[in-house]
Design a protein around this motif. Structure first.
Motif, PDB file in Angstrom:
ATOM      1  N   PRO A 255     121.997 -18.155  81.877  1.00  0.00           N
ATOM      2  CA  PRO A 255     120.653 -18.282  81.301  1.00  0.00           C
ATOM      3  C   PRO A 255     120.509 -17.394  80.070  1.00  0.00           C
ATOM      4  O   PRO A 255     121.078 -16.306  79.995  1.00  0.00           O
ATOM      5  CB  PRO A 255     119.731 -17.814  82.430  1.00  0.00           C
ATOM      6  CG  PRO A 255     120.535 -18.007  83.676  1.00  0.00           C
ATOM      7  CD  PRO A 255     121.955 -17.729  83.285  1.00  0.00           C
ATOM      8  N   SER A 256     119.725 -17.874  79.114  1.00  0.00           N
ATOM      9  CA  SER A 256     119.547 -17.135  77.860  1.00  0.00           C
ATOM     10  C   SER A 256     118.310 -17.653  77.139  1.00  0.00           C
ATOM     11  O   SER A 256     117.825 -18.749  77.432  1.00  0.00           O
ATOM     12  CB  SER A 256     120.770 -17.310  76.939  1.00  0.00           C
ATOM     13  OG  SER A 256     121.917 -16.711  77.469  1.00  0.00           O
ATOM     14  N   PRO A 257     117.806 -16.899  76.159  1.00  0.00           N
ATOM     15  CA  PRO A 257     116.705 -17.412  75.341  1.00  0.00           C
ATOM     16  C   PRO A 257     117.144 -18.594  74.485  1.00  0.00           C
ATOM     17  O   PRO A 257     118.321 -18.705  74.112  1.00  0.00           O
ATOM     18  CB  PRO A 257     116.329 -16.216  74.456  1.00  0.00           C
ATOM     19  CG  PRO A 257     116.982 -15.034  75.078  1.00  0.00           C
ATOM     20  CD  PRO A 257     118.182 -15.530  75.804  1.00  0.00           C
ATOM     21  N   VAL A 258     116.187 -19.468  74.165  1.00  0.00           N
ATOM     22  CA  VAL A 258     116.416 -20.589  73.257  1.00  0.00           C
ATOM     23  C   VAL A 258     115.263 -20.650  72.261  1.00  0.00           C
ATOM     24  O   VAL A 258     114.197 -20.095  72.497  1.00  0.00           O
ATOM     25  CB  VAL A 258     116.538 -21.931  74.012  1.00  0.00           C
ATOM     26  CG1 VAL A 258     117.739 -21.929  74.949  1.00  0.00           C
ATOM     27  CG2 VAL A 258     115.253 -22.245  74.777  1.00  0.00           C
ATOM     28  N   HIS A 259     115.482 -21.357  71.143  1.00  0.00           N
ATOM     29  CA  HIS A 259     114.522 -21.416  70.040  1.00  0.00           C
ATOM     30  C   HIS A 259     114.284 -22.886  69.695  1.00  0.00           C
ATOM     31  O   HIS A 259     115.203 -23.601  69.316  1.00  0.00           O
ATOM     32  CB  HIS A 259     115.106 -20.645  68.865  1.00  0.00           C
ATOM     33  CG  HIS A 259     114.357 -20.773  67.574  1.00  0.00           C
ATOM     34  ND1 HIS A 259     114.591 -19.936  66.511  1.00  0.00           N
ATOM     35  CD2 HIS A 259     113.390 -21.630  67.130  1.00  0.00           C
ATOM     36  CE1 HIS A 259     113.814 -20.273  65.485  1.00  0.00           C
ATOM     37  NE2 HIS A 259     113.090 -21.317  65.847  1.00  0.00           N
ATOM     38  N   PHE A 260     113.007 -23.303  69.813  1.00  0.00           N
ATOM     39  CA  PHE A 260     112.597 -24.680  69.506  1.00  0.00           C
ATOM     40  C   PHE A 260     111.496 -24.598  68.452  1.00  0.00           C
ATOM     41  O   PHE A 260     110.553 -23.824  68.602  1.00  0.00           O
ATOM     42  CB  PHE A 260     112.071 -25.350  70.786  1.00  0.00           C
ATOM     43  CG  PHE A 260     111.420 -26.684  70.580  1.00  0.00           C
ATOM     44  CD1 PHE A 260     112.178 -27.844  70.587  1.00  0.00           C
ATOM     45  CD2 PHE A 260     110.049 -26.794  70.398  1.00  0.00           C
ATOM     46  CE1 PHE A 260     111.584 -29.080  70.424  1.00  0.00           C
ATOM     47  CE2 PHE A 260     109.451 -28.016  70.229  1.00  0.00           C
ATOM     48  CZ  PHE A 260     110.218 -29.172  70.240  1.00  0.00           C
ATOM     49  N   GLU A 261     111.593 -25.389  67.368  1.00  0.00           N
ATOM     50  CA  GLU A 261     110.591 -25.288  66.311  1.00  0.00           C
ATOM     51  C   GLU A 261     110.220 -26.657  65.754  1.00  0.00           C
ATOM     52  O   GLU A 261     111.006 -27.618  65.836  1.00  0.00           O
ATOM     53  CB  GLU A 261     111.085 -24.377  65.185  1.00  0.00           C
ATOM     54  CG  GLU A 261     112.262 -24.932  64.400  1.00  0.00           C
ATOM     55  CD  GLU A 261     112.682 -24.000  63.276  1.00  0.00           C
ATOM     56  OE1 GLU A 261     112.674 -22.769  63.484  1.00  0.00           O
ATOM     57  OE2 GLU A 261     113.018 -24.506  62.183  1.00  0.00           O
ATOM     58  N   LEU A 262     109.042 -26.721  65.179  1.00  0.00           N
ATOM     59  CA  LEU A 262     108.562 -27.954  64.569  1.00  0.00           C
ATOM     60  C   LEU A 262     107.529 -27.622  63.492  1.00  0.00           C
ATOM     61  O   LEU A 262     106.822 -26.619  63.593  1.00  0.00           O
ATOM     62  CB  LEU A 262     107.974 -28.895  65.605  1.00  0.00           C
ATOM     63  CG  LEU A 262     106.744 -28.496  66.427  1.00  0.00           C
ATOM     64  CD1 LEU A 262     106.250 -29.706  67.216  1.00  0.00           C
ATOM     65  CD2 LEU A 262     107.006 -27.362  67.403  1.00  0.00           C
TER      66      LEU A 262
END
Length: 551
Positions: free
Chosen positions: A157-164
């Motif tokens: 598990p780890s951080p993730v980055h989602f953008e729009l």
């Protein structure tokens, strides 16, 4: 399919993922999401006073609940502000989902100087996230957000980055909502399990080194069952604290130092079973031992310890199979380590060579005041450092530190997130005055949302560790002192409760009173400098003045 805006598609997708809370700020370029969130009653929006706290709170929520924590920030400077929490989450393998805005589509990558513009924005988080994704159309949102959650929770598990961008949040088109992906727990091949069982059963003296991956896999019960079934002693990393009660008959604890009882024990082992750990200990040990390394991340196998057998798989799924394979192979011939563990536990509790004063008395007073089921969040402070080896942790997911990221100021907002995720459990934040002031404005957030934690502020008026190190190693400190507010009055100014302990020993009396108030309570504790813990007496060459160059 339904005609939805990108913001609506995002929020409806989060609902399907089981999200109950988002930590964020309702800034410009995020309005399409905020409007959709306003119309979704099942998700609580906790608004912080600074983006810095969003990811810390999401991390505290994730690490104490076992569910992903969600943070939401504006693009550019918002992401930079959130970086500290991402770094901490990455160092502790915590599933944090960062939802970020972007500048308008036509300006991305053009370097026109738009509001909040940062070129190659995903590169900001690349070193401290597992996965990054930018979407430009509403219909792309569901598949991408579900992949974000899959990535955050699967394998390591780890951080993730989602953008729009902002247009995508308000534009409407036909969108197909998806069910969440099933998180598959990977299991090693039977041949690998059998090889690991063969090596363990042949051991003279095995020991388990348990890390934070056990908690990320919700495998605490499996660890205890494995250790008990085969009578193997358990030593934990700082991230592994709580994976087994440190009062258990097989628990050696986590106070591994350059010398001492635990160092002697692990050096005498011929097989170390590393479970959910990088095995990157501060004080390297067991160089001559064989490491049977159980971890979800194949890149960690042999990364630190060359003599390793990699057992790549999810801990919760792997341990029962390995336990059965060891039994099928006839088990080991070693004697139960329980008598030796008992002797070591007693020595650790009373040995003048292992203990430090006054830290030991301070930590015992704190332990007397805190309930056994409390979630403890220890900051990067003098007592926080000492808690790693000396705090007795009894319950899963109840000891939180900042990992190797070492972020000063992380403790208070992280504890807020922990309390949001565990409203019925006592949550106690232990901070120094220097670290607390990083995010003291979040007292406002605690009061607004009724986040009723207790924060203990050890107040020495300095960056205490820095002052001590400079004095000890460089012949004098420099600019480490503060002008602090009156923390009792500061808490009261926000509408919280401020209390003052007479001294560090008085916390055992003040904490129960604070918890009984069921309000955000801040305890000012006067304290003076403490000596460097014996466990950290060995100094890296670069921490002291040198005559010449270092290789």
């Amino acid at each position: 399919m339904a005609k939805l805006s990108g913001g609506e598609a995002l929020i409806k997708s989060l609902v399907r993922e089981g999200v109950e809370v988002i930590f964020g700020l309702p800034g410009v370029q995020m309005y399409g999401i905020v409007a959709a969130l306003r119309d979704e009653p099942s998700i609580k929006f906790v608004v912080t006073r600074n983006e810095t706290s969003t990811t810390y709170m999401a991390d505290g929520y994730a690490r104490t609940t076992g569910r992903p924590g969600v943070a939401m920030v504006v693009p550019g400077p918002g992401i930079y502000n959130a970086g500290g929490g991402l770094s901490t989450a990455f160092s502790r393998s915590s599933p944090v989902v960062l939802i970020a805005g972007q500048i308008p589509r036509d300006g991305i990558g053009k370097n026109f100087g738009g509001l909040h513009e940062v070129n190659d924005q995903k590169e900001i988080t690349n070193p401290v996230t597992k996965w990054q994704k930018q979407v430009l159309r509403p219909h792309e949102v569901p598949e991408s957000i579900h992949e974000a959650f899959r990535q955050a929770q699967s394998d390591r598990p780890s951080p993730v980055h989602f953008e729009l961008p902002p247009e995508t949040m308000v534009e409407r088109e036909e969108v197909e909502l998806l069910e969440p992906a099933v998180i598959e727990r990977k299991v090693p091949a039977d041949s690998v399990i059998e090889q690991a069982a063969k090596e363990i059963t042949a051991a003279r003296k095995p020991v388990i080194y348990a890390g934070g991956g056990i908690a990320r896999s919700d495998a605490e019960a499996e660890l205890v069952a494995f250790a008990e079934a085969h009578q193997i002693a358990v030593l934990t990393s700082a991230g592994g604290k709580g994976t087994m009660s440190e009062r258990h008959a097989l628990a050696l604890g986590g106070s591994l130092g350059p010398t001492g009882q635990l160092k002697d024990y692990i050096e005498d082992a011929d097989v170390v079973i590393g479970i959910g750990t990088r095995f990157s200990m501060r004080n390297q040990a067991a160089d001559k031992a064989r490491l049977v390394h159980i971890d979800a991340d194949p890149e960690m196998i042999g990364h630190v310890h060359q003599n390793s057998l990699g057992v790549v798989g999810d801990v919760k799924a792997t341990l029962p199979k390995l336990q059965a394979a060891i039994s099928a192979a006839g088990g080991g011939s070693w004697d139960s380590p329980a008598p030796e563990v008992s002797r070591i536990q007693e020595a650790l509790a009373n040995s003048e060579e292992e203990l430090n004063q006054p830290q030991e008395d301070y930590i015992r007073a704190l332990q007397e005041g805190a309930p056994d089921d409390a979630i403890m969040v220890f900051g990067m402070t003098q007592l926080g450092y000492y808690s790693r080896p000396r705090w007795i942790t009894e319950n899963p997911k109840s000891y939180i530190d900042s990992g190797y990221s070492g972020n000063l100021g992380f403790a208070f907002p992280t504890a807020l997130g922990a309390k949001v995720g565990n409203p019925d459990k006592p949550v106690i934040c232990v901070s120094g005055d220097g670290g607390f002031m990083y995010n003291s404005s979040e007292i406002s957030t605690a009061v607004k949302y009724g986040i009723n934690l207790v924060t203990v502020i050890y107040n020495d008026g300095h960056y205490g560790n820095v002052a001590r190190d400079m004095d000890d190693d460089f012949g004098g400190t420099y600019e480490t002192d503060f002008v602090n507010p009156d923390f009792v009055k500061l808490a009261e100014a926000y509408g919280a409760v401020g209390l003052r302990a007479k001294d560090p020993f008085d916390v055992k009396n003040v904490i129960p009173k604070a918890l009984a108030m069921n309000k955000p309570v801040f305890i000012d504790v006067p304290v003076s400098r403490v000596p460097r813990p014996k466990q950290w007496s060995a100094r890296a060459p670069w921490t002291t003045p040198q005559d010449g160059l270092l290789d």
